[in-house]
Design an enzyme around this catalytic site. Structure first.
Site, PDB file in Angstrom:
ATOM      1  CE  LYS A  39      -4.555   0.776   0.367  1.00 25.59           C
ATOM      2  NZ  LYS A  39      -5.636  -0.069  -0.162  1.00 25.59           N
ATOM      3  N   GLY A  73     -21.329   5.880   4.631  1.00 28.12           N
ATOM      4  CA  GLY A  73     -20.414   6.230   3.555  1.00 28.12           C
ATOM      5  C   GLY A  73     -20.982   5.798   2.216  1.00 28.12           C
ATOM      6  CB  VAL A  74     -23.535   6.793   0.053  1.00 30.94           C
ATOM      7  CG1 VAL A  74     -24.352   5.789   0.828  1.00 30.94           C
ATOM      8  CG2 VAL A  74     -23.804   8.205   0.575  1.00 30.94           C
ATOM      9  N   GLY A  75     -19.932   6.952  -0.923  1.00 30.95           N
ATOM     10  CA  GLY A  75     -19.046   7.497  -1.933  1.00 30.95           C
ATOM     11  C   GLY A  75     -18.840   6.540  -3.071  1.00 30.95           C
ATOM     12  CE  LYS A  76     -12.666   6.134  -4.720  1.00 33.10           C
ATOM     13  NZ  LYS A  76     -11.276   6.099  -5.255  1.00 33.10           N
ATOM     14  CB  VAL A  77     -17.444   1.243  -2.406  1.00 34.41           C
ATOM     15  CG1 VAL A  77     -18.055  -0.153  -2.204  1.00 34.41           C
ATOM     16  CG2 VAL A  77     -16.045   1.113  -2.984  1.00 34.41           C
ATOM     17  N   GLY A  78     -20.015   2.895  -1.790  1.00 35.47           N
ATOM     18  CA  GLY A  78     -21.312   2.870  -1.117  1.00 35.47           C
ATOM     19  C   GLY A  78     -22.491   3.141  -2.023  1.00 35.47           C
ATOM     20  CG  HIS A  79     -22.536   5.632  -5.834  1.00 36.91           C
ATOM     21  ND1 HIS A  79     -21.170   5.710  -5.882  1.00 36.91           N
ATOM     22  CD2 HIS A  79     -22.952   5.517  -7.126  1.00 36.91           C
ATOM     23  CE1 HIS A  79     -20.768   5.654  -7.136  1.00 36.91           C
ATOM     24  NE2 HIS A  79     -21.826   5.526  -7.906  1.00 36.91           N
TER      25      HIS A  79
END
EC number: 1.4.1.23
Length: 366
Positions: free
Chosen positions: A91, A191-197
């Site tokens: 990482k 969290g509804v960003g890149k993955v959550g949405h």
């Protein structure tokens, strides 16, 4: 307290002496002209070149950045092992606010540092970095994935990350309730960003009830405008205490499951996309003691890394989706191992991953 090099002693202790250490290599990167300060951590290459994303985040201190890189790299070793990939774990973190300091020159400088490792580390997107950023990094480094289709890449890996989490939820439902269907179940997503949405879409399509929260108002408003049936609460504290919550999905930053959150959590299942959800060792036992089924984060969120790994060999979405669908079976196998060994699912997943890495190292004569 610092050692003679000026590095915080607790970071060096983590690297060389603790159970959370054992990393093969840590690279500190600086390019004064562009303002780049980055840390690249390689935890293991027993299974193959280390693969993991690049996080761009305004850490309070350099020590915090190093510690995060170490933890995230270790998690990638386990994630890649459980996903059946021929990759070890690595990482990178870039220190700073991406909204203010991210430039083409900085990303190119970062790409040169990754390239200097000669293929021991393959990078991709993470928090604060996007497909367009990887296109820039790739101009200096051929060991870059998560690029745009126009530049020979697979595009946004969050699509399959969300699909994998959805499969993990279905497996959790199968194990706990005897039926993989999520219809009628209430799922809370933090969290509804890149993955959550994307996860919201899968759940609504199956007939689940969805409640969301996010620190970014615009992320919530985007979901609410498209899906008026989705419930909204002010913050994560209210979400985890919600009456009737069946599944809690942490999909933001790590540490969501802590001494403060676990005692008040109403859900019977935790299954989300965030990395490093357990705030510290022992939280997995607290969850088990409360009868809460925890789907190990690095198992269920592996859809994205499956996608970027495939990009190295000529990307095929259908092939990747078929591999990500196997997260359902892998999650069920972990629950079965946990029951057989009398340990929490997180410990069972660790044992399976460690066995694969150990066998690979032995085969190489390490």
């Amino acid at each position: 307290m610092t050692d003679v090099s000026g590095a915080p002693a607790d970071v060096l202790h983590t690297l060389f002496h603790s159970d959370q250490g054992g990393h093969e290599q840590v690279v500190l990167c600086q390019d004064r002209a562009s303002g780049l300060k980055a840390v690249i951590a390689l935890h293991s290459t027993a299974l193959g070149p280390a693969l993991g994303g690049t996080r761009f985040y305004p850490y309070a201190t350099e020590a915090e950045a190093v510690a995060d890189a170490l933890n995230l790299a270790r998690g990638m070793s386990y994630k890649n092992a459980m996903a059946g990939l021929d990759h070890g774990g690595g990482k990178a973190v870039i220190i700073g606010d991406p909204d203010t300091i991210k430039t083409e020159a900085l990303l190119l400088a970062y790409g040169r540092f990754v390239a200097s490792l000669g293929g021991r580390y393959v990078t991709a997107c993470d928090v604060g970095t996007y497909v367009a950023d990887m296109d820039v990094v790739a101009r200096e480094c051929r060991w870059t994935t998560g690029r745009s289709p126009e530049n020979g890449g697979a595009g946004d890996s969050s699509v399959l990350t969300a699909f994998g989490v959805y499969q993990g939820m279905r497996a959790s439902a199968q194990h706990l309730w005897g039926d993989p269907s999520l219809r009628g179940r209430t799922v809370g997503i933090a969290g509804v960003g890149k993955v959550g949405h994307h996860l919201v879409e899968h759940l609504l399509a199956e007939g689940a009830r969805v409640v969301i929260t996010d620190v970014r108002r615009e992320a919530v408003e985007r979901i609410a405008a498209k899906h008026p049936s989705v419930g909204v609460v002010a913050d994560t504290e209210r979400l985890i205490e919600l009456d009737g919550l069946d599944i809690y999905a942490p999909c933001a930053l790590g540490g969501a499951l802590s001494d403060d959150s676990v005692p008040v959590l109403t859900a019977k299942i935790v299954c989300g996309a965030a990395n490093n959800q357990l705030a510290h060792p022992g939280v997995e036992k607290d969850l088990a003691d409360r009868g809460i089924l925890y789907a190990p984060d690095y198992v269920v969120n592996a859809g994205g890394v499956i996608q970027v790994a495939d990009e190295l060999h000529g990307f095929d979405f259908d092939r990747c989706k078929a591999k990500a669908a196997k997260i359902f079976d892998t999650t069920l196998a972990i629950f079965a191992r946990a029951k057989a060994d009398g340990i929490p699912p997180a410990a069972a997943a660790d044992r399976i991953a460690e066995q694969r890495m150990h066998e690979a190292a032995q085969a190489r004569g390490w």
